[in-house]
Design a protein around this motif. Sequence first.
Motif, PDB file in Angstrom:
ATOM      1  N   CYS A 148      -7.734   7.070  -9.280  1.00  0.00           N
ATOM      2  CA  CYS A 148      -8.126   6.014  -8.334  1.00  0.00           C
ATOM      3  C   CYS A 148      -7.031   5.737  -7.321  1.00  0.00           C
ATOM      4  CB  CYS A 148      -8.515   4.745  -9.071  1.00  0.00           C
ATOM      5  SG  CYS A 148      -7.219   4.077 -10.086  1.00  0.00           S
ATOM      6  N   GLY A 149      -5.855   6.309  -7.508  1.00  0.00           N
ATOM      7  CA  GLY A 149      -4.821   6.163  -6.489  1.00  0.00           C
ATOM      8  C   GLY A 149      -4.408   4.727  -6.261  1.00  0.00           C
ATOM      9  N   GLU A 181      10.924   2.807   4.715  1.00  0.00           N
ATOM     10  CA  GLU A 181      11.880   2.524   3.629  1.00  0.00           C
ATOM     11  C   GLU A 181      11.131   2.269   2.322  1.00  0.00           C
ATOM     12  OE1 GLU A 181      11.708   0.872   6.443  1.00  0.00           O
ATOM     13  OE2 GLU A 181      13.548   1.334   7.529  1.00  0.00           O
ATOM     14  N   SER A 182      10.051   1.501   2.439  1.00  0.00           N
ATOM     15  CA  SER A 182       9.256   1.172   1.267  1.00  0.00           C
ATOM     16  C   SER A 182       8.596   2.438   0.701  1.00  0.00           C
ATOM     17  CB  SER A 182       8.206   0.144   1.675  1.00  0.00           C
ATOM     18  OG  SER A 182       7.335  -0.097   0.640  1.00  0.00           O
ATOM     19  N   LEU A 183       8.126   3.302   1.591  1.00  0.00           N
ATOM     20  CA  LEU A 183       7.491   4.543   1.145  1.00  0.00           C
ATOM     21  C   LEU A 183       8.502   5.435   0.421  1.00  0.00           C
ATOM     22  CD1 LEU A 183       5.020   6.360   1.038  1.00  0.00           C
ATOM     23  CD2 LEU A 183       5.611   7.231   3.284  1.00  0.00           C
ATOM     24  N   GLN A 184       9.728   5.512   0.947  1.00  0.00           N
ATOM     25  CA  GLN A 184      10.774   6.312   0.297  1.00  0.00           C
ATOM     26  C   GLN A 184      11.033   5.792  -1.110  1.00  0.00           C
ATOM     27  OE1 GLN A 184      12.307   8.997   1.216  1.00  0.00           O
ATOM     28  NE2 GLN A 184      12.595   9.106   3.433  1.00  0.00           N
ATOM     29  N   PHE A 185      11.133   4.470  -1.215  1.00  0.00           N
ATOM     30  CA  PHE A 185      11.404   3.832  -2.502  1.00  0.00           C
ATOM     31  C   PHE A 185      10.262   4.118  -3.489  1.00  0.00           C
ATOM     32  CE2 PHE A 185      10.961   0.130  -5.284  1.00  0.00           C
ATOM     33  CZ  PHE A 185      12.231   0.057  -5.832  1.00  0.00           C
ATOM     34  N   CYS A 186       9.034   3.936  -3.011  1.00  0.00           N
ATOM     35  CA  CYS A 186       7.869   4.155  -3.881  1.00  0.00           C
ATOM     36  C   CYS A 186       7.733   5.628  -4.263  1.00  0.00           C
ATOM     37  CB  CYS A 186       6.594   3.693  -3.190  1.00  0.00           C
ATOM     38  SG  CYS A 186       6.518   1.926  -2.946  1.00  0.00           S
ATOM     39  N   HIS A 238       0.823  -1.205   0.000  1.00  0.00           N
ATOM     40  CA  HIS A 238       0.000   0.000   0.000  1.00  0.00           C
ATOM     41  C   HIS A 238       0.855   1.253   0.000  1.00  0.00           C
ATOM     42  CE1 HIS A 238       0.784  -1.272   4.130  1.00  0.00           C
ATOM     43  NE2 HIS A 238       0.820   0.008   4.422  1.00  0.00           N
ATOM     44  N   GLU A 239       2.161   1.115   0.250  1.00  0.00           N
ATOM     45  CA  GLU A 239       3.049   2.282   0.233  1.00  0.00           C
ATOM     46  C   GLU A 239       3.049   2.958  -1.144  1.00  0.00           C
ATOM     47  OE1 GLU A 239       3.780  -0.489   1.827  1.00  0.00           O
ATOM     48  OE2 GLU A 239       4.271   0.121   3.870  1.00  0.00           O
ATOM     49  N   MET A 240       2.852   2.159  -2.208  1.00  0.00           N
ATOM     50  CA  MET A 240       2.816   2.762  -3.552  1.00  0.00           C
ATOM     51  C   MET A 240       1.598   3.668  -3.691  1.00  0.00           C
ATOM     52  SD  MET A 240       4.782   2.823  -6.091  1.00  0.00           S
ATOM     53  CE  MET A 240       4.679   3.845  -7.533  1.00  0.00           C
ATOM     54  N   SER A 241       0.452   3.186  -3.203  1.00  0.00           N
ATOM     55  CA  SER A 241      -0.753   4.028  -3.252  1.00  0.00           C
ATOM     56  C   SER A 241      -0.543   5.300  -2.446  1.00  0.00           C
ATOM     57  CB  SER A 241      -1.950   3.289  -2.662  1.00  0.00           C
ATOM     58  OG  SER A 241      -2.226   2.144  -3.390  1.00  0.00           O
ATOM     59  N   ILE A 242       0.098   5.148  -1.292  1.00  0.00           N
ATOM     60  CA  ILE A 242       0.332   6.316  -0.437  1.00  0.00           C
ATOM     61  C   ILE A 242       1.260   7.303  -1.152  1.00  0.00           C
ATOM     62  CG2 ILE A 242       1.413   7.042   1.752  1.00  0.00           C
ATOM     63  CD1 ILE A 242       0.379   4.325   2.874  1.00  0.00           C
ATOM     64  N   ALA A 243       2.320   6.769  -1.776  1.00  0.00           N
ATOM     65  CA  ALA A 243       3.273   7.629  -2.483  1.00  0.00           C
ATOM     66  C   ALA A 243       2.586   8.383  -3.616  1.00  0.00           C
ATOM     67  CB  ALA A 243       4.422   6.781  -3.028  1.00  0.00           C
ATOM     68  N   ILE A 244       1.718   7.685  -4.344  1.00  0.00           N
ATOM     69  CA  ILE A 244       1.015   8.332  -5.463  1.00  0.00           C
ATOM     70  C   ILE A 244       0.079   9.420  -4.953  1.00  0.00           C
ATOM     71  CG2 ILE A 244      -0.705   7.931  -7.275  1.00  0.00           C
ATOM     72  CD1 ILE A 244       0.716   5.169  -7.650  1.00  0.00           C
ATOM     73  N   ASN A 245      -0.578   9.136  -3.834  1.00  0.00           N
ATOM     74  CA  ASN A 245      -1.439  10.167  -3.234  1.00  0.00           C
ATOM     75  C   ASN A 245      -0.628  11.391  -2.818  1.00  0.00           C
ATOM     76  OD1 ASN A 245      -4.416   9.433  -2.787  1.00  0.00           O
ATOM     77  ND2 ASN A 245      -3.369   7.532  -2.361  1.00  0.00           N
ATOM     78  N   VAL A 246       0.559  11.153  -2.269  1.00  0.00           N
ATOM     79  CA  VAL A 246       1.411  12.275  -1.851  1.00  0.00           C
ATOM     80  C   VAL A 246       1.794  13.110  -3.075  1.00  0.00           C
ATOM     81  CG1 VAL A 246       3.681  12.903  -0.915  1.00  0.00           C
ATOM     82  CG2 VAL A 246       2.329  11.115   0.205  1.00  0.00           C
TER      83      VAL A 246
END
Lengths: 113, 262
Positions: free
Chosen positions: B5-6, A42-47, A2-10
Amino acid sequence: MHEMSIAINVVDIITKQAQAENAKKINEVDLEIGVLAGVMVESLQFCFEAACKDTMAEDAKMTIIDVPGKGKCLDCNKTFSIDTYLAPCPNCQSFSVDIIQGREMKIRSINID
Amino acid sequence: MCDTCGCGQPETSVTIRKPGDTEEHSHKHAHADHQHHHDQQHSRKIAIEEDVLSKNNLLAERNRGYFEGKGIFTLNLVSSPGSGKTTLLEKTINDLHDDFNFCVIEGDQQTMRDAEKIQSTGVPVVQINTGTGCHLDANMIHRAVKKLSPQNNSILLIENVGNLVCPAMFDLGEHHKIVIISITEGDDKPHKYPTMFSVADVCIINKTDLLPYVDFDINKCKEYALQVNHHLSFFELSAKTGSGMDQWYDWLKDKVSHQMAL
């Protein structure tokens, strides 16, 4: 992941905000992440790096500010620091603890050109 | 990347279909390019103070408003893959179809298999295939509900993607999150995956018919889960044999009648 979704939202939020400011580039973003938010930093930074590609946030530096966890015991009313979901009240050892801080995921600020 | 859609993947990779539908590519939308005038020359700091998942949360509230307006009681079922979510849904629908109008949203990375199983119970169902996505989000539910057109005063059951981590983060607009654990998974799951147990309201312990064959201590599992979230209520049942289902149905009936009274 889910870190990828969070990164995209950011990236979505900060690029919209930067565009509204007529910026040409986002240099930095400060993020507040609660220790109980369930996010692997770490995963969020990468994403985030991947999600920034081909946007005005490309190469932006992400700084993560930890928000400490806080629990409140419903049996003895004490408030105390926690860093896991498995924390009994240090005063009375009860597990009737409500989490009152530590789940946050907030964009605090950006630095733009 | 799709910023509507995130979902963390190309916009065409999420499909939402009824059984029998030909493959439909998801929503198309133009992504604005990033060309614009640059008047500012110097670095400056801008305060944002916005929740990272604000877009999802806003859409979830929109879904919640829709559900409330139409009297639709909505449950989000989350668990590891293979805990028996689909069997639980099939059994519940078959046993209670005279009492309630059900409809179902199925979430899986691939295949229409679960939607086809649910369709054989006779209730409306839509399958969301997330592609490589690890969870459902509020926008997927918003789109799936449009396709499903649920009746007023019905029960919408959302079977999330089998994953005990990521779906915890994403509010769909449901009334309750229900975490399901099967006794073949180990009684220490609540300690290993506390985030999911911390956000759920109900914990269903499934496959109790297998208790004689596995080392699973139900009391220990409940104790662990309560250490993570002392608000949890529990149901011990076997969706396969039907044992223990009555208590779950009583809870469902009670919640629905409470919802209707609002």
